[in-house]
Write a protein that holds these residues in place. Structure first.
Motif, PDB file in Angstrom:
ATOM      1  N   ILE A 138       0.865  -1.194   0.000  1.00  0.00           N
ATOM      2  CA  ILE A 138       0.000   0.000   0.000  1.00  0.00           C
ATOM      3  C   ILE A 138       0.894   1.235   0.000  1.00  0.00           C
ATOM      4  O   ILE A 138       1.534   1.571   0.999  1.00  0.00           O
ATOM      5  CB  ILE A 138      -0.945  -0.016   1.220  1.00  0.00           C
ATOM      6  CG1 ILE A 138      -1.813  -1.282   1.171  1.00  0.00           C
ATOM      7  CG2 ILE A 138      -1.809   1.242   1.236  1.00  0.00           C
ATOM      8  CD1 ILE A 138      -2.660  -1.496   2.408  1.00  0.00           C
ATOM      9  N   GLY A 139       0.947   1.889  -1.161  1.00  0.00           N
ATOM     10  CA  GLY A 139       1.852   3.028  -1.328  1.00  0.00           C
ATOM     11  C   GLY A 139       3.223   2.620  -1.833  1.00  0.00           C
ATOM     12  O   GLY A 139       4.166   3.414  -1.767  1.00  0.00           O
ATOM     13  N   CYS A 179       5.461   5.107  -0.022  1.00  0.00           N
ATOM     14  CA  CYS A 179       5.001   6.475   0.223  1.00  0.00           C
ATOM     15  C   CYS A 179       3.577   6.382   0.759  1.00  0.00           C
ATOM     16  O   CYS A 179       2.641   6.203  -0.012  1.00  0.00           O
ATOM     17  CB  CYS A 179       5.048   7.295  -1.061  1.00  0.00           C
ATOM     18  SG  CYS A 179       4.375   8.954  -0.834  1.00  0.00           S
ATOM     19  N   ARG A 180       3.451   6.430   2.080  1.00  0.00           N
ATOM     20  CA  ARG A 180       2.118   6.334   2.692  1.00  0.00           C
ATOM     21  C   ARG A 180       2.059   7.394   3.783  1.00  0.00           C
ATOM     22  O   ARG A 180       2.300   7.137   4.964  1.00  0.00           O
ATOM     23  CB  ARG A 180       1.904   4.915   3.252  1.00  0.00           C
ATOM     24  CG  ARG A 180       0.445   4.564   3.475  1.00  0.00           C
ATOM     25  CD  ARG A 180       0.252   3.065   3.702  1.00  0.00           C
ATOM     26  NE  ARG A 180       0.979   2.597   4.842  1.00  0.00           N
ATOM     27  CZ  ARG A 180       1.948   1.677   4.818  1.00  0.00           C
ATOM     28  NH1 ARG A 180       2.292   1.078   3.699  1.00  0.00           N
ATOM     29  NH2 ARG A 180       2.549   1.342   5.922  1.00  0.00           N
ATOM     30  N   ILE A 181       1.729   8.606   3.325  1.00  0.00           N
ATOM     31  CA  ILE A 181       1.823   9.780   4.192  1.00  0.00           C
ATOM     32  C   ILE A 181       0.598   9.852   5.099  1.00  0.00           C
ATOM     33  O   ILE A 181      -0.508   9.479   4.701  1.00  0.00           O
ATOM     34  CB  ILE A 181       1.993  11.034   3.312  1.00  0.00           C
ATOM     35  CG1 ILE A 181       3.372  10.946   2.616  1.00  0.00           C
ATOM     36  CG2 ILE A 181       1.858  12.317   4.108  1.00  0.00           C
ATOM     37  CD1 ILE A 181       3.594  11.974   1.545  1.00  0.00           C
ATOM     38  N   ALA A 182       0.816  10.343   6.316  1.00  0.00           N
ATOM     39  CA  ALA A 182      -0.212  10.340   7.366  1.00  0.00           C
ATOM     40  C   ALA A 182      -1.525  10.958   6.899  1.00  0.00           C
ATOM     41  O   ALA A 182      -1.549  12.029   6.282  1.00  0.00           O
ATOM     42  CB  ALA A 182       0.306  11.106   8.581  1.00  0.00           C
ATOM     43  N   LEU A 183      -2.634  10.237   7.188  1.00  0.00           N
ATOM     44  CA  LEU A 183      -4.001  10.721   7.013  1.00  0.00           C
ATOM     45  C   LEU A 183      -4.406  10.908   5.544  1.00  0.00           C
ATOM     46  O   LEU A 183      -5.373  11.602   5.246  1.00  0.00           O
ATOM     47  CB  LEU A 183      -4.236  12.028   7.797  1.00  0.00           C
ATOM     48  CG  LEU A 183      -3.857  11.951   9.292  1.00  0.00           C
ATOM     49  CD1 LEU A 183      -4.288  13.223  10.025  1.00  0.00           C
ATOM     50  CD2 LEU A 183      -4.462  10.733   9.966  1.00  0.00           C
ATOM     51  N   ASP A 234      -2.951   6.012   3.696  1.00  0.00           N
ATOM     52  CA  ASP A 234      -2.849   5.749   5.135  1.00  0.00           C
ATOM     53  C   ASP A 234      -4.124   5.030   5.604  1.00  0.00           C
ATOM     54  O   ASP A 234      -4.059   4.081   6.396  1.00  0.00           O
ATOM     55  CB  ASP A 234      -2.650   7.071   5.886  1.00  0.00           C
ATOM     56  CG  ASP A 234      -2.353   6.890   7.382  1.00  0.00           C
ATOM     57  OD1 ASP A 234      -1.823   5.822   7.769  1.00  0.00           O
ATOM     58  OD2 ASP A 234      -2.638   7.813   8.159  1.00  0.00           O
ATOM     59  N   ARG A 235      -5.283   5.471   5.098  1.00  0.00           N
ATOM     60  CA  ARG A 235      -6.537   4.792   5.453  1.00  0.00           C
ATOM     61  C   ARG A 235      -6.483   3.317   5.058  1.00  0.00           C
ATOM     62  O   ARG A 235      -6.834   2.427   5.851  1.00  0.00           O
ATOM     63  CB  ARG A 235      -7.745   5.447   4.760  1.00  0.00           C
ATOM     64  CG  ARG A 235      -9.085   4.791   5.156  1.00  0.00           C
ATOM     65  CD  ARG A 235     -10.229   5.209   4.266  1.00  0.00           C
ATOM     66  NE  ARG A 235     -10.097   4.707   2.890  1.00  0.00           N
ATOM     67  CZ  ARG A 235     -10.264   3.448   2.511  1.00  0.00           C
ATOM     68  NH1 ARG A 235     -10.571   2.511   3.393  1.00  0.00           N
ATOM     69  NH2 ARG A 235     -10.112   3.104   1.247  1.00  0.00           N
ATOM     70  N   GLN A 236      -6.014   3.063   3.842  1.00  0.00           N
ATOM     71  CA  GLN A 236      -5.934   1.666   3.387  1.00  0.00           C
ATOM     72  C   GLN A 236      -5.002   0.853   4.280  1.00  0.00           C
ATOM     73  O   GLN A 236      -5.292  -0.300   4.630  1.00  0.00           O
ATOM     74  CB  GLN A 236      -5.450   1.600   1.937  1.00  0.00           C
ATOM     75  CG  GLN A 236      -6.441   2.166   0.937  1.00  0.00           C
ATOM     76  CD  GLN A 236      -5.888   2.148  -0.492  1.00  0.00           C
ATOM     77  OE1 GLN A 236      -5.066   1.307  -0.835  1.00  0.00           O
ATOM     78  NE2 GLN A 236      -6.352   3.087  -1.306  1.00  0.00           N
ATOM     79  N   ASP A 296       2.629   5.409   9.236  1.00  0.00           N
ATOM     80  CA  ASP A 296       2.826   6.436   8.200  1.00  0.00           C
ATOM     81  C   ASP A 296       4.307   6.441   7.805  1.00  0.00           C
ATOM     82  O   ASP A 296       5.173   6.019   8.573  1.00  0.00           O
ATOM     83  CB  ASP A 296       2.369   7.818   8.686  1.00  0.00           C
ATOM     84  CG  ASP A 296       3.223   8.391   9.793  1.00  0.00           C
ATOM     85  OD1 ASP A 296       3.441   7.682  10.813  1.00  0.00           O
ATOM     86  OD2 ASP A 296       3.681   9.541   9.664  1.00  0.00           O
ATOM     87  N   THR A 297       4.590   6.901   6.604  1.00  0.00           N
ATOM     88  CA  THR A 297       5.976   6.907   6.110  1.00  0.00           C
ATOM     89  C   THR A 297       6.363   8.291   5.598  1.00  0.00           C
ATOM     90  O   THR A 297       5.512   9.164   5.411  1.00  0.00           O
ATOM     91  CB  THR A 297       6.198   5.908   4.946  1.00  0.00           C
ATOM     92  OG1 THR A 297       5.614   6.446   3.751  1.00  0.00           O
ATOM     93  CG2 THR A 297       5.602   4.544   5.241  1.00  0.00           C
ATOM     94  N   GLN A 298       7.642   8.449   5.352  1.00  0.00           N
ATOM     95  CA  GLN A 298       8.153   9.607   4.616  1.00  0.00           C
ATOM     96  C   GLN A 298       7.713   9.491   3.142  1.00  0.00           C
ATOM     97  O   GLN A 298       7.339   8.402   2.699  1.00  0.00           O
ATOM     98  CB  GLN A 298       9.689   9.620   4.674  1.00  0.00           C
ATOM     99  CG  GLN A 298      10.248   9.942   6.050  1.00  0.00           C
ATOM    100  CD  GLN A 298      10.262  11.428   6.339  1.00  0.00           C
ATOM    101  OE1 GLN A 298      10.377  12.247   5.435  1.00  0.00           O
ATOM    102  NE2 GLN A 298      10.111  11.775   7.612  1.00  0.00           N
ATOM    103  N   PRO A 299       7.789  10.583   2.367  1.00  0.00           N
ATOM    104  CA  PRO A 299       7.421  10.511   0.938  1.00  0.00           C
ATOM    105  C   PRO A 299       8.267   9.486   0.173  1.00  0.00           C
ATOM    106  O   PRO A 299       7.763   8.802  -0.708  1.00  0.00           O
ATOM    107  CB  PRO A 299       7.690  11.932   0.434  1.00  0.00           C
ATOM    108  CG  PRO A 299       7.627  12.793   1.646  1.00  0.00           C
ATOM    109  CD  PRO A 299       8.130  11.956   2.789  1.00  0.00           C
ATOM    110  N   SER A 300       9.536   9.396   0.496  1.00  0.00           N
ATOM    111  CA  SER A 300      10.393   8.345  -0.067  1.00  0.00           C
ATOM    112  C   SER A 300      10.825   7.450   1.082  1.00  0.00           C
ATOM    113  O   SER A 300      12.009   7.322   1.382  1.00  0.00           O
ATOM    114  CB  SER A 300      11.623   8.948  -0.752  1.00  0.00           C
ATOM    115  OG  SER A 300      11.246   9.769  -1.815  1.00  0.00           O
ATOM    116  N   GLY A 301       9.858   6.820   1.723  1.00  0.00           N
ATOM    117  CA  GLY A 301      10.145   6.012   2.899  1.00  0.00           C
ATOM    118  C   GLY A 301      10.389   4.561   2.549  1.00  0.00           C
ATOM    119  O   GLY A 301      10.387   4.168   1.372  1.00  0.00           O
TER     120      GLY A 301
END
Lengths: 415, 415
Positions: free
Chosen positions: B24-25, B33-37, B41-43, B88-93
């Protein structure tokens, strides 16, 4: 000749011409934006050429747009005594840089007309294409071509960011001339003098109106890349870092130390620094920066180059980073002709103007012309040493003093 | 209990859950890339919440979106033993930062279900809202609110660059919960453990699978502005310069020297540098840079602050520039509860896992939770110490080891 009886330029007329030319491309803050080979440059060129014709000068243009305006002398075999500078400006330029030298030369011609003086040698006023190098590179394009450093075809093929070539731009503004670059009717100049604002703080801080320029610093410019490794600022202990910024900082300090060791003429400047990823809690993995070294002798520049390479390698090793150094620009140091430098010094003395010998830290058209003809320069102070800035300013009495020195120096060689 | 008879997590199931959540992301380079909220992030939240429900856990959400999943214990009066992290992750996490701690906690629950073990105290798995602080500030938002450092209303009013508030974003993704922030059924956690990748190179370079985290460095961040004066690199002698970059370079070197003097826990980093006008032949008139100081004691941070102010003032005076220092971030140093730290160390020893005591250089949700409950952390190595990067990676055997230590430590407190 007694100081009171020396011919003098018309200071009010010169100042008015400077202010009139500054209207073309005038900026709201009092500066000038008149970039080489634009429509505004055409308007500026047309204005100055019109003034030259009104003064009875014979105007020629060469194939890279350099303009020459000649006042005939009495000896048909004499080589011309020349002066000049440039009228193009930086995007946020001032009223005096370049323009002063051109209009001081014009004022010399006007003054001799007023006084009915006919010199033995012809006098020539040049203004050189694209000294600033803002729109087209290289800088000092016209004088560099005149000196034979660049070929005319190379220059005419240079393009701006929109893909327009120098040749096309010259056609558009009507300044593609017929004269071959470097050709001078009657033979190469017997002497060339250029008056210019100092663009630095030395004369102002010394409180002197005239700088007798003995030469110009050589320049070597470099691009430096320091490569380490990006890492979290928190979890990475100091001993395990490859911090490109820390190493670059030590190198920047070293650039200064190397220049200080070459006092008084050594200069070392890091003006450009780019950090990646440039995030406050990430140890930088890469830093690119520039090094600008200047010195009065090539031996001095060679010492600076060697000292930099040794110091940067040592710093890189200590900091566990890699460093790459690429030299990107080189201008040889220039020593002006003693006969011309002495004329400038004598002229200042004859006029009772306090003066000092200085070296030019910046490049000027005169530095290229010096490769072909005996050359000298006259500096006048500028306010706070500021140039390439809309705040650039100069005092009328210094402008007057510089033009009078130019008049005397040219007369000494042309009489 | 003999090492061979200790309960063990299912390493393959944990790894598969990490890989499933990382879909996911997922980014083309293997990161996340799974940024908060956000919708992603929901998924991610829905997937983990679904797994929790499948494991029979009771799921609650608080008013800032922190999620808690409880496994009942046999003693109705016992306070929960908790674990958790963030998804949650960083944009390039990467796949592991935060996600490992959450899914290791879930794997503890699943393992106890498999083994039919009912603990005396309830066990609780938390995942905290917006640890990374990429879209909304402050960072570690959910755990900070839980600790009472931020009020719920303040957090819910924070807006992203598009003007969307945390409250609105929570409504959109269906994670505005009813539970008051900081409220814990049955009373505050008896203990909290967080497993996390190290995000640094210490364990890897020591060749050890487990770090027993004794605490976290305090942090003080600053914005620094050095103001000199722009001037031409050529005509301005060294002695008449006001070179903001030269002074900044000396200050950057000093930041390192100050940190070295605070070995082994002092850290000093300049990650951000901006130079104006940033032109290779202009002496810089202004440099802005960041300073990130970390240390294990407040006294140490105070020494670094004082040393920096003294050194920067001296350097500015020497370089004829002005310097302004503004502190912009402060996190107090954190010492974890000896009872929890000892449990982690005993768990590693009992499992025969080589380990060392380490301190966390980065902030973590655990650092905020430690303000309300006895807390410990377990670090596992990550490849090359790299995190906040799509290249972030960890070895399956280290992931397994960390989750087994978490299981033992939680059991010690919950049995």
């Amino acid at each position: 000749m007694d100081q009171q009886h020396l011919p003098r330029i018309n200071a009010a007329r010169l100042w008015q011409s400077l202010m009139d030319l500054a209207q073309i491309g005038a900026t709201p803050k009092g500066g000038v934006c008149r970039i080489a080979l634009t429509e505004l440059d055409r308007q500026g060129r047309d204005l100055v050429v019109g003034w030259c014709r009104e003064a009875g000068l014979d105007v020629r243009t060469d194939e890279v747009g350099n303009v020459f305006a000649r006042r005939a002398g009495s000896d048909p075999d004499a080589a011309a005594v020349a002066t000049g500078s440039h009228i193009d400006t930086q995007p946020s330029g001032g009223k005096f840089d370049g323009n002063f030298g051109v209009l001081a030369g014009l004022e010399v011609m006007r003054t001799l007309n007023d006084l009915g003086i006919v010199t033995r040698a012809p006098l020539e006023l040049a203004f050189w294409t694209n000294e600033e190098g803002t729109r087209f590179t290289p800088v000092m394009m016209g004088s560099g071509a005149f000196a034979g450093v660049f070929g005319a075809a190379f220059i005419r093929a240079q393009r701006d960011l929109d893909g327009i070539s120098v040749g096309e731009a010259l056609e558009r503004i009507g300044y593609r001339g017929e004269q071959a670059v470097g050709e001078v009717p009657g033979g190469m100049f017997a002497a060339y003098f250029e008056a210019h604002i100092e663009q630095g703080p030395v004369l102002e801080s010394a409180g002197l109106p005239i700088g007798v320029v003995s030469g110009a610093l050589g320049q070597q410019w470099y691009d430096v890349t320091v490569t380490g490794m990006d890492a979290h600022a928190g979890p990475t202990p100091l001993a395990l870092r490859h911090d490109a910024m820390l190493a670059a900082a030590r190198m920047i300090d070293e650039v200064n130390r190397i220049a200080v060791a070459e006092a008084p003429h050594g200069r070392g400047t890091v003006g450009y620094v780019q950090v990646a990823p440039n995030s406050r809690n990430v140890i930088p993995g890469r830093v690119d920066f520039s090094v600008d070294f200047r010195n009065l002798s090539q031996a001095g520049l060679d010492r600076m180059d060697a000292a930099m390479r040794a110091a940067f390698a040592q710093i890189a090793g200590r900091g566990a980073v890699a460093v790459e150094i690429r030299q990107v620009v080189k201008f040889e140091p220039c020593v002006f002709a003693p006969a011309c430098v002495d004329s400038v010094r004598r002229a200042a003395a004859a006029l009772g103007l306090p003066h000092m010998d200085v070296v030019s830290g910046a490049g000027h058209d005169a530095v290229y012309v010096a490769q072909r003809a005996p050359t000298g320069m006259i500096f006048v102070p500028c306010k706070d040493g500021i140039s390439h800035n809309e705040l650039e300013d100069a005092l009328p009495e210094h402008i007057e003093a510089g033009a009078n020195v130019l008049l005397q120096a040219m007369l000494e060689h042309a009489r």
